[in-house]
Design a protein around this motif. Sequence first.
Motif, short mmCIF file in Angstrom:
data_model
loop_
_atom_site.label_atom_id
_atom_site.label_comp_id
_atom_site.label_asym_id
_atom_site.label_seq_id
_atom_site.Cartn_x
_atom_site.Cartn_y
_atom_site.Cartn_z
N PHE A 78 2.50 -18.80 -43.57
CA PHE A 78 1.99 -19.32 -42.31
C PHE A 78 1.18 -20.58 -42.61
N ARG A 79 1.38 -21.58 -41.77
CA ARG A 79 0.66 -22.82 -42.00
C ARG A 79 0.25 -23.45 -40.67
N GLY A 80 -1.02 -23.89 -40.59
CA GLY A 80 -1.49 -24.58 -39.40
C GLY A 80 -0.85 -25.95 -39.30
N PHE A 81 -0.69 -26.43 -38.08
CA PHE A 81 -0.04 -27.72 -37.90
C PHE A 81 -0.68 -28.47 -36.74
N VAL A 82 -0.47 -29.78 -36.71
CA VAL A 82 -0.93 -30.64 -35.63
C VAL A 82 0.28 -31.01 -34.78
N PRO A 83 0.23 -30.83 -33.46
CA PRO A 83 1.40 -31.12 -32.62
C PRO A 83 1.70 -32.60 -32.55
N VAL A 84 2.94 -32.93 -32.25
CA VAL A 84 3.33 -34.33 -32.10
C VAL A 84 2.58 -34.98 -30.96
N ASN A 85 2.47 -34.28 -29.84
CA ASN A 85 1.73 -34.79 -28.68
C ASN A 85 0.64 -33.77 -28.33
N PRO A 86 -0.61 -34.01 -28.74
CA PRO A 86 -1.67 -33.02 -28.53
C PRO A 86 -2.20 -32.98 -27.10
N THR A 87 -1.62 -33.76 -26.19
CA THR A 87 -2.07 -33.77 -24.79
C THR A 87 -1.23 -32.86 -23.90
N LEU A 88 -0.09 -32.38 -24.42
CA LEU A 88 0.81 -31.54 -23.64
C LEU A 88 0.89 -30.14 -24.26
N PRO A 89 1.16 -29.12 -23.45
CA PRO A 89 1.36 -27.77 -24.03
C PRO A 89 2.46 -27.80 -25.09
N TYR A 90 2.23 -27.10 -26.19
CA TYR A 90 3.18 -27.11 -27.30
C TYR A 90 3.36 -25.72 -27.87
N GLU A 91 4.52 -25.51 -28.50
CA GLU A 91 4.87 -24.20 -29.03
C GLU A 91 4.31 -23.99 -30.43
N CYS A 92 4.10 -22.73 -30.76
CA CYS A 92 3.73 -22.33 -32.11
C CYS A 92 4.26 -20.91 -32.33
N ASP A 93 4.20 -20.45 -33.56
CA ASP A 93 4.56 -19.07 -33.83
C ASP A 93 3.41 -18.13 -33.52
N ALA A 94 2.17 -18.59 -33.79
CA ALA A 94 1.03 -17.69 -33.63
C ALA A 94 -0.25 -18.45 -33.32
N PRO A 95 -0.68 -18.46 -32.05
CA PRO A 95 -2.04 -18.90 -31.76
C PRO A 95 -3.01 -17.81 -32.20
N ASP A 119 -0.17 -4.05 -35.08
CA ASP A 119 -0.19 -3.07 -36.17
C ASP A 119 -1.62 -2.67 -36.49
N ALA A 120 -2.00 -1.43 -36.15
CA ALA A 120 -3.37 -0.96 -36.38
C ALA A 120 -3.73 -0.98 -37.85
N GLY A 121 -2.73 -0.93 -38.74
CA GLY A 121 -3.00 -0.95 -40.18
C GLY A 121 -3.59 -2.25 -40.66
N LEU A 122 -3.42 -3.33 -39.90
CA LEU A 122 -4.00 -4.62 -40.29
C LEU A 122 -5.52 -4.64 -40.08
N PHE A 123 -6.01 -3.81 -39.21
CA PHE A 123 -7.43 -3.56 -38.98
C PHE A 123 -8.14 -4.76 -38.35
N ILE A 124 -8.51 -5.80 -39.12
CA ILE A 124 -9.33 -6.86 -38.53
C ILE A 124 -8.84 -8.28 -38.83
N ASP A 125 -7.73 -8.46 -39.49
CA ASP A 125 -7.33 -9.83 -39.80
C ASP A 125 -5.81 -9.97 -39.79
N GLY A 126 -5.34 -11.14 -39.37
CA GLY A 126 -3.91 -11.42 -39.37
C GLY A 126 -3.15 -10.81 -38.22
N ILE A 127 -3.85 -10.18 -37.28
CA ILE A 127 -3.17 -9.56 -36.15
C ILE A 127 -2.42 -10.61 -35.33
N ASP A 128 -3.04 -11.78 -35.18
CA ASP A 128 -2.42 -12.87 -34.42
C ASP A 128 -1.14 -13.35 -35.08
N LEU A 129 -1.15 -13.49 -36.40
CA LEU A 129 0.04 -13.96 -37.11
C LEU A 129 1.20 -12.99 -36.93
#
Length: 309
Positions: free
Chosen positions: A146-163, A182-192
């Motif tokens: 998983f890698r964070g990215f900067v959108p091409v146009n940051p003024t318009l709604p844009y797609e991602c895999d995981a906010p 997944d409850a097994g993840l407990f407190i981190d990575g749930i969004d991903l």
Amino acid sequence: MARLYTVAAYITAYDDAIALNACVTALRFQSYCIQHILIVDNSSQALRLSEENQADDRLLVWHYPKNIGIAGGLALAIQWARQRQYNFLWTFDQDSTPASDCLEHLLAAYVKLATEAYVIGMIAPTAIDARTGQTVKPSLFLGDRFRGFVPVNPTLPYECDAPITSGALVSLRTVAHVEPPDAGLFIDGIDLDYGLRLRQAGFHNLVVPDAAMYHRFGVPFQLEILGRKKVFQLYSPLRYYYICRNHTYLELRHSQGWYRLTCCLRRLKFLLLTVLKILAFDAAPKGQKAIACVTGTYHGFLGRLGKTW
């Protein structure tokens, strides 16, 4: 905007009444009215809400002193909201405070963009680090990470895999098609995990630049390297453990073929750099934090989940 949709909000709370009250207050005064605010309080002793917040009859508090984590609470909240036939569940960690018009902007974007052919799973605000002012990048899954990215146009709604989960408006029409967090993840990575599984099921996840939310992550540490400012987030041993474990598990789980090998190498590289960062810049107990990273990475490779630290 016309009141087209019913929305319930959800907050995971743990040992910070000040943060919880700030989040609740921000939700109570949204320009688009929220019907209910469900709080899962994982603290050993129930957190105290302010008199103003307590007086709001939209609040519902469930106390789980054994701590079911963010993932466990979120799974319960999705089931609860779906049974009550809400259109959306707006999900939060207690460390987040949305702008007063945040929900209104999210729903306006949903009305404009969602169609029968373009089904939205989650629509999320722009997350801003409350301590540094930096915009938090949403994630794409790039074959082995998983890698964070900067959108091409940051003024318009844009797609991602995981906010990030906090602030994400989950369309409840999608939950029948995707397993709950997944409850097994407990407190981190749930969004991903949940975001990527929504994408794999054919739904679209969007970030809306006009919708703003402030969120506290770890403790920021700023360093200048070759003339460029770099911000590191520092955490407790417990949080380091779950970050290393869950990200290792999730990236390896979603990698296929040769990507599984490159995933393993990347996770070992991340472990090494994280331990060096701890030893160089972090506060005590440095040794315990380093051990937490090593143990978490090992458990991630083994697929050992649950509340294990």
